[in-house]
Enzyme design. Structure first.
Site, PDB file in Angstrom:
ATOM      1  N   ARG A  60      47.270  37.500  51.053  1.00  0.00           N
ATOM      2  CA  ARG A  60      47.275  36.459  50.569  1.00  0.00           C
ATOM      3  C   ARG A  60      48.797  35.397  49.877  1.00  0.00           C
ATOM      4  O   ARG A  60      48.713  34.410  49.711  1.00  0.00           O
ATOM      5  CB  ARG A  60      45.894  35.445  49.774  1.00  0.00           C
ATOM      6  CG  ARG A  60      44.677  35.002  51.506  1.00  0.00           C
ATOM      7  CD  ARG A  60      43.221  34.993  50.240  1.00  0.00           C
ATOM      8  NE  ARG A  60      42.691  35.882  50.383  1.00  0.00           N
ATOM      9  CZ  ARG A  60      41.531  35.396  49.094  1.00  0.00           C
ATOM     10  NH1 ARG A  60      41.802  34.783  48.619  1.00  0.00           N
ATOM     11  NH2 ARG A  60      40.850  36.795  49.337  1.00  0.00           N
ATOM     12  N   GLU A  97      37.095  43.201  39.748  1.00  0.00           N
ATOM     13  CA  GLU A  97      35.379  43.290  39.768  1.00  0.00           C
ATOM     14  C   GLU A  97      34.587  44.472  39.545  1.00  0.00           C
ATOM     15  O   GLU A  97      33.976  44.797  38.713  1.00  0.00           O
ATOM     16  CB  GLU A  97      34.896  42.219  39.743  1.00  0.00           C
ATOM     17  CG  GLU A  97      34.989  40.961  38.903  1.00  0.00           C
ATOM     18  CD  GLU A  97      35.046  39.300  39.889  1.00  0.00           C
ATOM     19  OE1 GLU A  97      35.583  39.073  40.657  1.00  0.00           O
ATOM     20  OE2 GLU A  97      34.465  38.545  39.220  1.00  0.00           O
TER      21      GLU A  97
END
Ligand SMILES: O=P(O)(O)OC[C@H]1O[C@H](OP(=O)(O)OP(=O)(O)O)[C@H](O)[C@@H]1O
Ligand SMILES: Nc1ncnc2[nH]cnc12
Length: 174
Positions: A60, A97
């Protein structure tokens, strides 16, 4: 134009508890895409030093890093997911995460002293951009700016990246 109105939020993607910020509506409308890139250019126009190149992480980061580099008249260097680049690479692991990942750049992609602006779509934990910055610095590049379209303010990214003074167009708590 208020870009925040254009970002689509999908709660629970890709996991329960994540509020996913979908930037694809910023790309699909040419006026919104151009406005996003224009706003990014304004955001970085007062850096202390003019960058020589933009470095952005796959994938992205490419959506915004490449048109911004075009607009600023500077080069673009990709930082890619492992195993994609054909020549000798430098690699940097980073924590997500959940689990770890790595990012790679061609070893000769950033010469010593090159002034680098790092661009991505979004800063969450800051792991991706920290790894990208570490790669640039391993090659002797000098980071003169770090910017994203979106910053999530309450999950530690800013703190992790504070030595690079990251800036963003839009922020959400998480
Ligand atoms: O600050 P962080 O916690 O590192 O998270 C932010 C990163 O996560 C997303 O990339 P992702 O790894 O999902 O890959 P993609 O760009 O290919 O979708 C996003 O594009 C950022 O690069
Ligand atoms: N909340 C989020 N939305 C979109 N992309 C992300 N990458 C990491 N966290 C994200």
């Amino acid at each position: 134009m208020d870009l925040k109105e254009k970002v689509r939020i999908i709660d629970g993607f890709p996991f329960a508890g994540i509020s996913f910020k979908d930037i694809t509506p910023l790309l699909s409308d040419p006026d919104v895409y151009m406005e996003t890139v224009n706003q990014l250019e304004k955001l970085v126009q007062n850096l202390d030093e003019k960058p020589d190149i933009i470095v952005a992480p796959e994938s992205r980061g490419f959506f915004f890093g490449i048109p911004l580099a075009f607009k600023m008249g500077i080069g673009f260097v990709p930082a890619r997911k492992p195993g994609k680049l054909p020549c000798e690479v430098v690699s940097q692991e980073y924590t997500l995460e959940y689990g770890t990942n790595a990012i790679e750049m061609h070893k000769d992609a950033v010469g010593p002293g090159t002034k680098v602006l790092i661009i991505d779509d979004l800063i969450a934990t800051g792991g991706t951009l920290l790894a990208t910055a570490q790669l640039v610095e391993k090659m002797g590049g000098r980071i003169v700016g770090m910017a994203a379209v979106i910053e999530l303010t309450d999950i530690g990214g800013h703190e992790k990246l504070k030595k690079y003074n990251p800036i963003a167009l839009i922020s959400y708590p998480c």
